[in-house]
Design an enzyme around this catalytic site. Sequence first.
Site, PDB file in Angstrom:
ATOM      1  N   HIS A   1     -45.305  -5.023  62.390  1.00 33.27           N
ATOM      2  CA  HIS A   1     -44.861  -3.651  61.719  1.00 33.27           C
ATOM      3  C   HIS A   1     -43.869  -4.027  60.514  1.00 33.27           C
ATOM      4  CE1 HIS A   1     -45.092  -1.860  65.898  1.00 33.27           C
ATOM      5  NE2 HIS A   1     -46.214  -1.661  65.103  1.00 33.27           N
TER       6      HIS A   1
ATOM      7  N   ARG B   1     -49.146  -1.828  76.361  1.00 31.68           N
ATOM      8  CA  ARG B   1     -48.607  -3.123  76.324  1.00 31.68           C
ATOM      9  C   ARG B   1     -47.463  -3.458  77.276  1.00 31.68           C
ATOM     10  NH1 ARG B   1     -48.827  -4.190  70.195  1.00 31.68           N
ATOM     11  NH2 ARG B   1     -50.574  -2.826  69.988  1.00 31.68           N
TER      12      ARG B   1
ATOM     13  N   LYS C   1     -59.622   2.567  57.282  1.00 28.75           N
ATOM     14  CA  LYS C   1     -58.935   3.666  56.993  1.00 28.75           C
ATOM     15  C   LYS C   1     -58.732   3.453  55.327  1.00 28.75           C
ATOM     16  CE  LYS C   1     -56.514   4.196  60.852  1.00 28.75           C
ATOM     17  NZ  LYS C   1     -55.089   3.811  61.472  1.00 28.75           N
TER      18      LYS C   1
ATOM     19  N   GLY D   1     -41.020   7.788  67.885  1.00 26.79           N
ATOM     20  CA  GLY D   1     -39.863   7.609  67.085  1.00 26.79           C
ATOM     21  C   GLY D   1     -39.620   9.140  66.157  1.00 26.79           C
ATOM     22  N   GLU D   2     -40.706   9.361  65.515  1.00 26.53           N
ATOM     23  CA  GLU D   2     -40.526  10.431  64.824  1.00 26.53           C
ATOM     24  C   GLU D   2     -40.534  11.963  65.421  1.00 26.53           C
ATOM     25  OE1 GLU D   2     -43.316  10.229  61.491  1.00 26.53           O
ATOM     26  OE2 GLU D   2     -42.887   7.880  61.323  1.00 26.53           O
ATOM     27  N   ASN D   3     -41.329  11.857  66.550  1.00 27.44           N
ATOM     28  CA  ASN D   3     -41.314  13.137  67.292  1.00 27.44           C
ATOM     29  C   ASN D   3     -40.793  13.462  68.448  1.00 27.44           C
ATOM     30  OD1 ASN D   3     -43.615  14.214  65.374  1.00 27.44           O
ATOM     31  ND2 ASN D   3     -44.588  12.433  65.933  1.00 27.44           N
TER      32      ASN D   3
ATOM     33  N   GLY E   1     -44.454   3.539  68.239  1.00 25.56           N
ATOM     34  CA  GLY E   1     -45.782   4.391  68.148  1.00 25.56           C
ATOM     35  C   GLY E   1     -46.626   3.740  69.299  1.00 25.56           C
ATOM     36  N   ASN E   2     -47.974   3.720  69.174  1.00 29.42           N
ATOM     37  CA  ASN E   2     -48.610   3.061  70.353  1.00 29.42           C
ATOM     38  C   ASN E   2     -47.949   1.726  70.734  1.00 29.42           C
ATOM     39  OD1 ASN E   2     -50.383   5.198  71.516  1.00 29.42           O
ATOM     40  ND2 ASN E   2     -51.722   5.011  69.388  1.00 29.42           N
TER      41      ASN E   2
ATOM     42  N   ASP F   1     -49.907   8.403  76.377  1.00 29.02           N
ATOM     43  CA  ASP F   1     -49.477   9.295  75.338  1.00 29.02           C
ATOM     44  C   ASP F   1     -48.204   9.977  75.807  1.00 29.02           C
ATOM     45  OD1 ASP F   1     -48.964  11.740  73.533  1.00 29.02           O
ATOM     46  OD2 ASP F   1     -51.050  11.678  73.104  1.00 29.02           O
TER      47      ASP F   1
ATOM     48  N   ASN G   1     -57.192  -0.278  55.166  1.00 25.46           N
ATOM     49  CA  ASN G   1     -56.702  -1.118  56.661  1.00 25.46           C
ATOM     50  C   ASN G   1     -57.941  -0.988  57.453  1.00 25.46           C
ATOM     51  OD1 ASN G   1     -55.747  -1.687  58.758  1.00 25.46           O
ATOM     52  ND2 ASN G   1     -54.152   0.138  58.829  1.00 25.46           N
TER      53      ASN G   1
ATOM     54  N   GLU H   1     -46.532   3.328  55.776  1.00 30.12           N
ATOM     55  CA  GLU H   1     -46.957   1.709  55.393  1.00 30.12           C
ATOM     56  C   GLU H   1     -47.769   2.101  54.186  1.00 30.12           C
ATOM     57  OE1 GLU H   1     -47.495   1.944  59.616  1.00 30.12           O
ATOM     58  OE2 GLU H   1     -47.020  -0.285  59.524  1.00 30.12           O
TER      59      GLU H   1
ATOM     60  N   ARG I   1     -54.041  -4.007  53.909  1.00 40.51           N
ATOM     61  CA  ARG I   1     -52.977  -4.183  55.078  1.00 40.51           C
ATOM     62  C   ARG I   1     -53.481  -5.758  55.829  1.00 40.51           C
ATOM     63  NH1 ARG I   1     -52.573  -2.057  60.985  1.00 40.51           N
ATOM     64  NH2 ARG I   1     -50.869  -3.346  61.609  1.00 40.51           N
TER      65      ARG I   1
ATOM     66  N   ARG J   1     -46.372  12.484  74.741  1.00 34.75           N
ATOM     67  CA  ARG J   1     -46.426  13.795  74.975  1.00 34.75           C
ATOM     68  C   ARG J   1     -46.544  14.422  76.239  1.00 34.75           C
ATOM     69  NH1 ARG J   1     -49.659  14.564  69.634  1.00 34.75           N
ATOM     70  NH2 ARG J   1     -50.426  12.400  70.441  1.00 34.75           N
TER      71      ARG J   1
HETATM   72  P1  ADP Z   1     -49.958   3.723  66.100  1.00 30.58           P
HETATM   73  O1  ADP Z   1     -49.168   2.608  66.780  1.00 30.58           O
HETATM   74  O2  ADP Z   1     -51.227   3.914  66.826  1.00 30.58           O
HETATM   75  O3  ADP Z   1     -49.974   3.810  64.545  1.00 30.58           O
HETATM   76  P2  ADP Z   1     -48.497   6.295  66.027  1.00 30.58           P
HETATM   77  O4  ADP Z   1     -47.496   5.744  65.382  1.00 30.58           O
HETATM   78  O5  ADP Z   1     -49.349   7.249  65.294  1.00 30.58           O
HETATM   79  O6  ADP Z   1     -49.360   5.117  66.634  1.00 30.58           O
HETATM   80  O7  ADP Z   1     -47.918   6.754  67.253  1.00 30.58           O
HETATM   81  C1  ADP Z   1     -48.756   7.350  68.300  1.00 30.58           C
HETATM   82  C2  ADP Z   1     -48.134   7.905  69.571  1.00 30.58           C
HETATM   83  O8  ADP Z   1     -47.030   8.882  69.263  1.00 30.58           O
HETATM   84  C3  ADP Z   1     -48.866   8.633  70.386  1.00 30.58           C
HETATM   85  O9  ADP Z   1     -49.514   7.858  71.599  1.00 30.58           O
HETATM   86  C4  ADP Z   1     -48.055   9.651  71.025  1.00 30.58           C
HETATM   87  O10 ADP Z   1     -47.557   9.254  72.295  1.00 30.58           O
HETATM   88  C5  ADP Z   1     -46.753   9.745  70.346  1.00 30.58           C
HETATM   89  N1  ADP Z   1     -46.420  11.301  69.865  1.00 30.58           N
HETATM   90  C6  ADP Z   1     -46.941  11.674  68.960  1.00 30.58           C
HETATM   91  N2  ADP Z   1     -46.271  12.983  68.827  1.00 30.58           N
HETATM   92  C7  ADP Z   1     -45.594  12.964  69.599  1.00 30.58           C
HETATM   93  C8  ADP Z   1     -44.630  14.053  70.117  1.00 30.58           C
HETATM   94  N3  ADP Z   1     -44.584  15.326  69.570  1.00 30.58           N
HETATM   95  N4  ADP Z   1     -43.914  13.580  71.170  1.00 30.58           N
HETATM   96  C9  ADP Z   1     -43.754  12.469  71.758  1.00 30.58           C
HETATM   97  N5  ADP Z   1     -44.787  11.435  71.179  1.00 30.58           N
HETATM   98  C10 ADP Z   1     -45.493  11.775  70.497  1.00 30.58           C
END
Ligand code: ADP
Length: 404
Positions: free
Chosen positions: A180, A241, A14, A333-335, A210-211, A283, A7, A385, A91, A285
């Site tokens: 995506h 964005r 990467k 979404g995952e976290n 994600g971001n 972020d 990528n 991905e 990618r 978090r």
């Molecule tokens: P990218 O779009 O750069 O691939 P990712 O899918 O890795 O990004 O998502 C990154 C974002 O995920 C971070 O900016 C952060 O806000 C969020 N994130 C990661 N861990 C957590 C968490 N435990 N709780 C909430 N948000 C999280």
Amino acid sequence: MNILVINAGSSSLKFQLYAMQWESVLAKGKVERIGMDSAILTYEPTDMREVREVSEILEHTTAIRKMLKLLLHPEHGVLKDIHEINAVGHRVVHGGESFSGSAIVDDEVKREIRRLFDLAPLHNPAHMLGIQAVEANMPSVPQAVVFDTAFHQTMPPVAYLYPIPMVLYKKHQIRRYGFHGTSHAYVSERAAAILGRPLEDLKIVTCHIGNGASCTAVMNGKSMDTSMGMTPLEGLMMGTRSGDIDPAIVPYAMDKEELTLGEVSSMLNKHSGLTAISQLGSDMREITEAMEAGDRSARLAFEMYEYRLRKYIGAYAAAMNGMDAIVFTAGVGENSAVLRAAVCRNLSFFGVELDEEANSRRESGERVITRNSSRVQVLVIPTNEELVIARETHQLILNQNNVV
Ligand code: ADP
């Protein structure tokens, strides 16, 4: 067969090396700050010690050379011979209307990716550097390209056209492409497998948060609409964005604030979204923590983010005339159990019954977070991905070998 997945960004690269027999990762890593005298190479061979090097890496070709050296290193390496890399999969963000699937790289494909530079000026030129860097270091290895846009090429005109003069589409291909795609395709397939139902019978809304963030209406296994548009700026509110805004804001803000087009574009891409509203950064978090500690801007940012996401989910349920499942994937979404809970609580109208305990459990794998009685199932599925790119490349090489 071993497949190297690349990528390439403008100043980063990467990589992940897969043994396709077990779909296992042999090594992965990244090179950051390409073009600088203090570029950083991080290399993580599976089950071995991580290697980190800081050195001058001015070009992608050098980055690939250094990566290969580590993959073949007597102590840190995972390969004995460069010929153990059977193919490379890249990618590529934008495939325009030319690519509805992945492709083996040849002169025609390279010409087409170049032609699309205008549509993705930040991404496609960097991917081309990656392709050329591989060519320079491994001239006989076949390469494939896997596009972020390809999965969305099944969208019907009602979803991909903008209600603006048709000449803009006909002359300049101004339309919705969506991004995506590899992630939306992967998680929708996994959702069907987990639910034990054929993908062809399901209406799924996939949320890659994600971001960058996008939502897709996946109907019978095909993308029928997606929230990102001609560029990744449209749709959901994201880390930096804006997502959807009234387009008339652009000339108005330019006039009132004396901004140039470049400045307004930078404002919408880099200084909007969560960053602008929370005034804390992008972020999730940190924003969630600040919100829980009583910060009002953080709460507003979170609530706007959740509200805009939920509106898209509702819109896609209407677009598909139904919804069997919602999938959450990518960093947020995952976290973020807090975000998922907020979205689900407000979708009870659709028959979403969240299992609060399953949602807040600290685990990282694939899981269903709704009760058995829930009319719409909600799942958390970590995206992958790189694995999709490795699989697509593998399949293209197998097809090619069969034809020859
Ligand atoms: P990218 O779009 O750069 O691939 P990712 O899918 O890795 O990004 O998502 C990154 C974002 O995920 C971070 O900016 C952060 O806000 C969020 N994130 C990661 N861990 C957590 C968490 N435990 N709780 C909430 N948000 C999280």
